[in-house]
Design an enzyme around this catalytic site. Structure first.
Site, PDB file in Angstrom:
ATOM      1  N   ASP A 125       0.849  -1.190   0.000  1.00 60.77           N
ATOM      2  CA  ASP A 125       0.000   0.000   0.000  1.00 60.77           C
ATOM      3  C   ASP A 125       0.886   1.242   0.000  1.00 60.77           C
ATOM      4  OD1 ASP A 125      -2.376   1.415   0.030  1.00 60.77           O
ATOM      5  OD2 ASP A 125      -2.521   1.427   2.215  1.00 60.77           O
ATOM      6  N   HIS A 132      -3.946  13.906   0.808  1.00 61.21           N
ATOM      7  CA  HIS A 132      -4.190  13.007   1.944  1.00 61.21           C
ATOM      8  C   HIS A 132      -3.040  13.078   2.939  1.00 61.21           C
ATOM      9  CE1 HIS A 132      -5.343   9.500   4.279  1.00 61.21           C
ATOM     10  NE2 HIS A 132      -4.181   8.924   4.003  1.00 61.21           N
ATOM     11  N   ARG A 141       0.334  15.645  13.321  1.00 60.44           N
ATOM     12  CA  ARG A 141       1.665  16.151  13.655  1.00 60.44           C
ATOM     13  C   ARG A 141       1.660  17.664  13.744  1.00 60.44           C
ATOM     14  NH1 ARG A 141       2.792  11.796  10.304  1.00 60.44           N
ATOM     15  NH2 ARG A 141       2.775  13.175   8.517  1.00 60.44           N
ATOM     16  N   GLU A 198     -10.780   3.776   3.237  1.00 62.40           N
ATOM     17  CA  GLU A 198      -9.845   4.591   2.459  1.00 62.40           C
ATOM     18  C   GLU A 198     -10.151   4.360   0.985  1.00 62.40           C
ATOM     19  OE1 GLU A 198      -5.810   3.794   3.849  1.00 62.40           O
ATOM     20  OE2 GLU A 198      -6.023   5.400   5.325  1.00 62.40           O
ATOM     21  N   GLU A 200      -9.249   4.087  -2.524  1.00 64.63           N
ATOM     22  CA  GLU A 200      -7.995   3.857  -3.245  1.00 64.63           C
ATOM     23  C   GLU A 200      -8.276   3.116  -4.549  1.00 64.63           C
ATOM     24  OE1 GLU A 200      -4.741   2.275  -0.954  1.00 64.63           O
ATOM     25  OE2 GLU A 200      -5.465   3.141   0.931  1.00 64.63           O
ATOM     26  N   LYS A 252      -4.703  -1.945  10.140  1.00 66.57           N
ATOM     27  CA  LYS A 252      -4.887  -2.025   8.687  1.00 66.57           C
ATOM     28  C   LYS A 252      -5.193  -3.431   8.184  1.00 66.57           C
ATOM     29  CE  LYS A 252      -3.864   2.187   7.374  1.00 66.57           C
ATOM     30  NZ  LYS A 252      -4.730   2.938   6.456  1.00 66.57           N
TER      31      LYS A 252
END
Ligand code: CA
Length: 414
Positions: A125, A132, A141, A198, A200, A252
């Site tokens: 991945d 994103h 952060r 997510e 994708e 995940k």
């Protein structure tokens, strides 16, 4: 592109036009899992087409169409799989096609059961959407320095887990794991309270590379068979507590889901576009020629139990900062090999508007901006019994090529 029309009834908004000809694995009451293609609302049984002799002159092993996964078909190589696709296009567009007389080799898509299209050897991945990565960096952060220093130099990725990749329609059980509740000193073991999707795309490797030999960006497309929609299910609270220092793990690997029809690179050729400008200039092994992004419309919908679905995001595959050729070149630059059936996912595909974000984490901004669905209920993450659906398609000059959907319903934790 030559103008084609099919004698099979195909509505203008169908993802499965004559220009698509995807490959998938289906079964029904009278057939074992085998290779088919989708045209309009029908599945064409390619094992039956092979049996009728329509691939006899293509000089290939016809048994590949009777297998329960696409791996052996894909492994025939692009010259062969391209010829098969062209032949199917001809058989489905020719006004005097011999298949017109054979209605029983078509199965209504509603009556076919779809299976995992490939046996997945390895799954990687990436994290290739700058929007994103910036959003996540801002939330977790530093809002001022959201992107980490390596991000514009490396198509960042990690090795995921192949065993838990599932097909459209598979229920997903809410995962349990260790989480650190806000303000607490010690972790707890519990069901995730931050279950997320997510948005994708995944690409399926179409050719084995050799251990020790990198695949260059110039040759990368030879190694990509086709694409699927990919929902990389995530548990944000588990992820947040576990990911430092070695990265994603149980937050995940409980499930990722794919759409059943693999759309070939050839079918997507018309939708190629240039991606965002990459600054600073990337290292030589990551440079490439020509357009390598794809203009594919993507959307995410949530449907509560017994309710109507609400589309909560509209994004586009063209937003990707790093393209698939760069991802593959980077993945193999150290000599790591790839194998037929491996899946490489793009990473969450977010656009730069709040309505184009590709995860609940971003759409509801870490729980601070609840989304309101059409039924008036709100969501910050995904609830039990919600069904999340991803859809995607390209459209150009009245030609549509799409992926169908990948849809999963969430079941309570076990
Ligand atoms: Ca992901």
């Amino acid at each position: 592109m030559a103008k084609l029309t099919s004698w099979v009834d195909v509505s203008g908004d169908s993802d499965f036009s004559i220009y698509n000809i995807p490959f998938g694995i289906f079964s029904n009451n009278s057939t074992t899992p085998r290779v088919g293609t989708a045209i309009g609302d029908q599945i064409l049984d390619l094992a039956a087409v092979a049996k009728l002799g329509h691939f006899d002159d293509l000089n290939m092993d016809k048994n590949v169409f009777s297998r329960p996964v696409l791996n052996d078909f894909i492994a025939l190589g692009k010259p062969a799989t391209k010829r098969v696709r062209k032949r199917i296009q001809k058989l489905l567009s020719d006004k005097k096609s011999p298949l017109i007389e054979k209605p029983r080799i078509f199965i209504p898509r509603q009556k076919g059961k779809m299976h995992m299209p490939v046996s997945v050897g390895d799954y990687t991945d990436f994290y290739s959407s700058i929007e994103h990565a910036t959003n996540v960096g801002k939330m977790f952060r530093d809002p001022e320095n959201a992107l980490l220093p390596n991000w514009r130099h490396i198509p960042v990725g990690y090795h995921g887990r192949a065993s838990s990749i599932v097909i459209d329609g598979t229920p997903i059980y809410r995962p349990k794991g260790q989480v650190l509740p806000k303000g607490a000193d010690d972790p707890q073991f519990k069901a995730t309270e931050r279950l997320d999707f997510e948005l994708e795309m995944g690409f399926i490797i179409g050719k084995n590379s050799q251990l020790g030999t990198p695949v260059t960006t110039d040759r990368a497309e030879d190694y990509i068979f086709g694409l699927v929609l990919f929902n990389d299910w995530s548990a944000r609270d588990i992820q947040k507590w576990e990911y430092i220092p070695l990265g994603p793990f149980l937050g995940k690997n409980f499930a990722s889901a794919v759409s059943p029809w693999v759309v070939t690179l050839e079918a997507l050729e018309e939708f190629k576009v240039y991606g965002p400008k990459q600054t600073p200039k990337v290292l030589p092994y990551l440079r490439f020629k020509g357009p390598k992004n794809y203009n594919l419309h993507l959307e995410v919908a949530i449907k509560p139990q017994g309710g109507k679905e609400t589309i909560i995001s509209r994004s586009n595959f063209k937003y990707m900062y790093w393209n698939m050729c760069q991802q593959l070149a980077h993945h193999t630059c150290n000599g790591c090999d790839v194998k037929v059936g491996d899946i490489m996912a793009s990473g969450t595909i977010s656009g730069n508007e709040a309505t184009s974000f590709g995860s609940m984490l971003e759409l509801a901004w870490a729980g601070t901006r609840p989304l309101t669905l059409d039924d008036g209920s709100t969501r910050i993450f995904v609830n039990d019994n919600d069904t999340v659906t991803l859809r995607g398609y390209g459209e150009k000059n009245g030609t549509r090529v799409g992926f169908g959907k990948v849809s999963n319903k969430i079941k309570p934790a076990r």
